[in-house]
Write a protein that holds these residues in place. Structure first.
Motif, PDB file in Angstrom:
ATOM      1  N   SER A  38       5.688  -0.274  -0.336  1.00  0.00           N
ATOM      2  CA  SER A  38       4.590  -0.735  -1.196  1.00  0.00           C
ATOM      3  C   SER A  38       3.724  -1.725  -0.453  1.00  0.00           C
ATOM      4  O   SER A  38       4.182  -2.401   0.470  1.00  0.00           O
ATOM      5  CB  SER A  38       5.142  -1.425  -2.454  1.00  0.00           C
ATOM      6  OG  SER A  38       5.926  -0.566  -3.232  1.00  0.00           O
ATOM      7  N   GLY A  39       2.459  -1.830  -0.883  1.00  0.00           N
ATOM      8  CA  GLY A  39       1.545  -2.797  -0.294  1.00  0.00           C
ATOM      9  C   GLY A  39       0.597  -3.351  -1.335  1.00  0.00           C
ATOM     10  O   GLY A  39       0.363  -2.727  -2.382  1.00  0.00           O
ATOM     11  N   ILE A  40       0.078  -4.550  -1.054  1.00  0.00           N
ATOM     12  CA  ILE A  40      -0.816  -5.214  -2.004  1.00  0.00           C
ATOM     13  C   ILE A  40      -1.802  -6.070  -1.218  1.00  0.00           C
ATOM     14  O   ILE A  40      -1.432  -6.739  -0.254  1.00  0.00           O
ATOM     15  CB  ILE A  40       0.020  -6.058  -3.007  1.00  0.00           C
ATOM     16  CG1 ILE A  40      -0.837  -6.593  -4.148  1.00  0.00           C
ATOM     17  CG2 ILE A  40       0.752  -7.201  -2.294  1.00  0.00           C
ATOM     18  CD1 ILE A  40       0.001  -7.160  -5.301  1.00  0.00           C
ATOM     19  N   PRO A  41      -3.085  -6.057  -1.606  1.00  0.00           N
ATOM     20  CA  PRO A  41      -4.059  -6.876  -0.888  1.00  0.00           C
ATOM     21  C   PRO A  41      -3.916  -8.339  -1.267  1.00  0.00           C
ATOM     22  O   PRO A  41      -3.124  -8.690  -2.136  1.00  0.00           O
ATOM     23  CB  PRO A  41      -5.403  -6.301  -1.347  1.00  0.00           C
ATOM     24  CG  PRO A  41      -5.117  -5.747  -2.709  1.00  0.00           C
ATOM     25  CD  PRO A  41      -3.707  -5.233  -2.646  1.00  0.00           C
ATOM     26  N   SER A  42      -4.690  -9.197  -0.620  1.00  0.00           N
ATOM     27  CA  SER A  42      -4.545 -10.633  -0.823  1.00  0.00           C
ATOM     28  C   SER A  42      -4.796 -11.062  -2.264  1.00  0.00           C
ATOM     29  O   SER A  42      -4.139 -11.980  -2.761  1.00  0.00           O
ATOM     30  CB  SER A  42      -5.479 -11.393   0.120  1.00  0.00           C
ATOM     31  OG  SER A  42      -6.830 -11.004  -0.089  1.00  0.00           O
ATOM     32  N   ASP A  43      -5.742 -10.386  -2.945  1.00  0.00           N
ATOM     33  CA  ASP A  43      -6.046 -10.774  -4.319  1.00  0.00           C
ATOM     34  C   ASP A  43      -5.173 -10.071  -5.354  1.00  0.00           C
ATOM     35  O   ASP A  43      -5.259 -10.373  -6.542  1.00  0.00           O
ATOM     36  CB  ASP A  43      -7.522 -10.536  -4.636  1.00  0.00           C
ATOM     37  CG  ASP A  43      -7.932  -9.074  -4.514  1.00  0.00           C
ATOM     38  OD1 ASP A  43      -9.138  -8.785  -4.582  1.00  0.00           O
ATOM     39  OD2 ASP A  43      -7.043  -8.221  -4.330  1.00  0.00           O
ATOM     40  N   GLY A  44      -4.373  -9.144  -4.934  1.00  0.00           N
ATOM     41  CA  GLY A  44      -3.448  -8.480  -5.845  1.00  0.00           C
ATOM     42  C   GLY A  44      -4.075  -7.506  -6.821  1.00  0.00           C
ATOM     43  O   GLY A  44      -3.413  -7.056  -7.749  1.00  0.00           O
ATOM     44  N   ASP A  45      -5.347  -7.172  -6.620  1.00  0.00           N
ATOM     45  CA  ASP A  45      -6.058  -6.351  -7.601  1.00  0.00           C
ATOM     46  C   ASP A  45      -5.737  -4.858  -7.495  1.00  0.00           C
ATOM     47  O   ASP A  45      -6.089  -4.085  -8.389  1.00  0.00           O
ATOM     48  CB  ASP A  45      -7.570  -6.543  -7.456  1.00  0.00           C
ATOM     49  CG  ASP A  45      -8.037  -7.814  -8.138  1.00  0.00           C
ATOM     50  OD1 ASP A  45      -9.232  -8.125  -8.059  1.00  0.00           O
ATOM     51  OD2 ASP A  45      -7.183  -8.502  -8.755  1.00  0.00           O
ATOM     52  N   GLU A  46      -5.133  -4.458  -6.394  1.00  0.00           N
ATOM     53  CA  GLU A  46      -4.741  -3.062  -6.217  1.00  0.00           C
ATOM     54  C   GLU A  46      -3.334  -3.034  -5.665  1.00  0.00           C
ATOM     55  O   GLU A  46      -2.816  -4.042  -5.196  1.00  0.00           O
ATOM     56  CB  GLU A  46      -5.689  -2.369  -5.229  1.00  0.00           C
ATOM     57  CG  GLU A  46      -7.143  -2.400  -5.594  1.00  0.00           C
ATOM     58  CD  GLU A  46      -7.989  -1.818  -4.476  1.00  0.00           C
ATOM     59  OE1 GLU A  46      -8.577  -2.607  -3.697  1.00  0.00           O
ATOM     60  OE2 GLU A  46      -8.046  -0.584  -4.355  1.00  0.00           O
ATOM     61  N   GLY A 105      -3.977  -5.991   8.704  1.00  0.00           N
ATOM     62  CA  GLY A 105      -4.326  -6.070   7.286  1.00  0.00           C
ATOM     63  C   GLY A 105      -4.161  -4.752   6.542  1.00  0.00           C
ATOM     64  O   GLY A 105      -4.664  -4.580   5.425  1.00  0.00           O
ATOM     65  N   ARG A 106      -3.415  -3.845   7.135  1.00  0.00           N
ATOM     66  CA  ARG A 106      -3.296  -2.500   6.590  1.00  0.00           C
ATOM     67  C   ARG A 106      -2.246  -2.459   5.491  1.00  0.00           C
ATOM     68  O   ARG A 106      -1.073  -2.149   5.759  1.00  0.00           O
ATOM     69  CB  ARG A 106      -2.953  -1.529   7.721  1.00  0.00           C
ATOM     70  CG  ARG A 106      -3.026  -0.069   7.378  1.00  0.00           C
ATOM     71  CD  ARG A 106      -2.545   0.791   8.536  1.00  0.00           C
ATOM     72  NE  ARG A 106      -2.483   2.196   8.184  1.00  0.00           N
ATOM     73  CZ  ARG A 106      -3.335   3.107   8.623  1.00  0.00           C
ATOM     74  NH1 ARG A 106      -4.311   2.752   9.435  1.00  0.00           N
ATOM     75  NH2 ARG A 106      -3.211   4.362   8.275  1.00  0.00           N
ATOM     76  N   TRP A 107      -2.608  -2.765   4.256  1.00  0.00           N
ATOM     77  CA  TRP A 107      -1.643  -2.791   3.165  1.00  0.00           C
ATOM     78  C   TRP A 107      -1.430  -1.410   2.536  1.00  0.00           C
ATOM     79  O   TRP A 107      -0.454  -1.203   1.823  1.00  0.00           O
ATOM     80  CB  TRP A 107      -2.061  -3.805   2.099  1.00  0.00           C
ATOM     81  CG  TRP A 107      -3.408  -3.569   1.492  1.00  0.00           C
ATOM     82  CD1 TRP A 107      -4.599  -4.039   1.958  1.00  0.00           C
ATOM     83  CD2 TRP A 107      -3.700  -2.820   0.316  1.00  0.00           C
ATOM     84  NE1 TRP A 107      -5.623  -3.626   1.145  1.00  0.00           N
ATOM     85  CE2 TRP A 107      -5.110  -2.876   0.122  1.00  0.00           C
ATOM     86  CE3 TRP A 107      -2.926  -2.100  -0.595  1.00  0.00           C
ATOM     87  CZ2 TRP A 107      -5.740  -2.253  -0.937  1.00  0.00           C
ATOM     88  CZ3 TRP A 107      -3.561  -1.472  -1.664  1.00  0.00           C
ATOM     89  CH2 TRP A 107      -4.957  -1.551  -1.820  1.00  0.00           C
ATOM     90  N   GLU A 108      -2.345  -0.489   2.756  1.00  0.00           N
ATOM     91  CA  GLU A 108      -2.152   0.905   2.349  1.00  0.00           C
ATOM     92  C   GLU A 108      -1.710   1.685   3.587  1.00  0.00           C
ATOM     93  O   GLU A 108      -2.347   1.609   4.616  1.00  0.00           O
ATOM     94  CB  GLU A 108      -3.448   1.509   1.809  1.00  0.00           C
ATOM     95  CG  GLU A 108      -3.906   0.942   0.487  1.00  0.00           C
ATOM     96  CD  GLU A 108      -5.226   1.559   0.039  1.00  0.00           C
ATOM     97  OE1 GLU A 108      -5.224   2.333  -0.926  1.00  0.00           O
ATOM     98  OE2 GLU A 108      -6.252   1.260   0.683  1.00  0.00           O
TER      99      GLU A 108
END
Length: 123
Positions: A49-57, A102-105
């Motif tokens: 799983s991955g999540i960006p810094s703001d957690g919006d996705e 920064g590759r969270w996906e």
């Protein structure tokens, strides 16, 4: 110095649930995407799983979609992985970390990761 500490692993029955936590320090947590990966005995690292810094996705590998939920609390510098409907194939060491580039996906490697927490799914 980046420091990541996972916790919450343990033994759970098939169909059970666990919640993993990852406490971060040594960097500005809210500025970085985060990921979870796992490694089963004798197998390679699998990105979960991955999540960006703001957690919006969020992003999940197909095998955990609908069962696992990644989330973060930037005020607490903590990343979570809620795991429901656990299966035996979810057994492994689970790592949290900062994904390279920064590759969270579809991440490919960690820039930093913790020591891991063991999850065992068995009756």
């Amino acid at each position: 110095q980046v420091h990541l500490v996972e916790s919450g692993g343990g033994l759970a029955p098939p169909g059970g649930s666990l919640r993993l936590s990852c406490v971060a320090s040594g960097f500005i947590f809210s500025n970085y995407p985060m990921t979870w990966a796992r490694q089963a005995p004798g197998k390679g690292l699998e990105w979960v799983s991955g999540i960006p810094s703001d957690g919006d996705e969020t992003w999940n590998v197909d095998s955990v979609e609908g069962r696992f939920t990644i989330s973060r609390d930037n005020a607490k510098n903590t990343l979570y992985l809620q795991m429901n409907s656990l299966k035996s194939e979810d057994t492994g060491m689970y790592y949290c970390g900062i994904p390279a580039g920064g590759r969270w996906e579809y991440p490919r490697e960690f820039d930093y990761r913790g020591q891991g927490t063991q999850v065992t799914v068995s009756s």
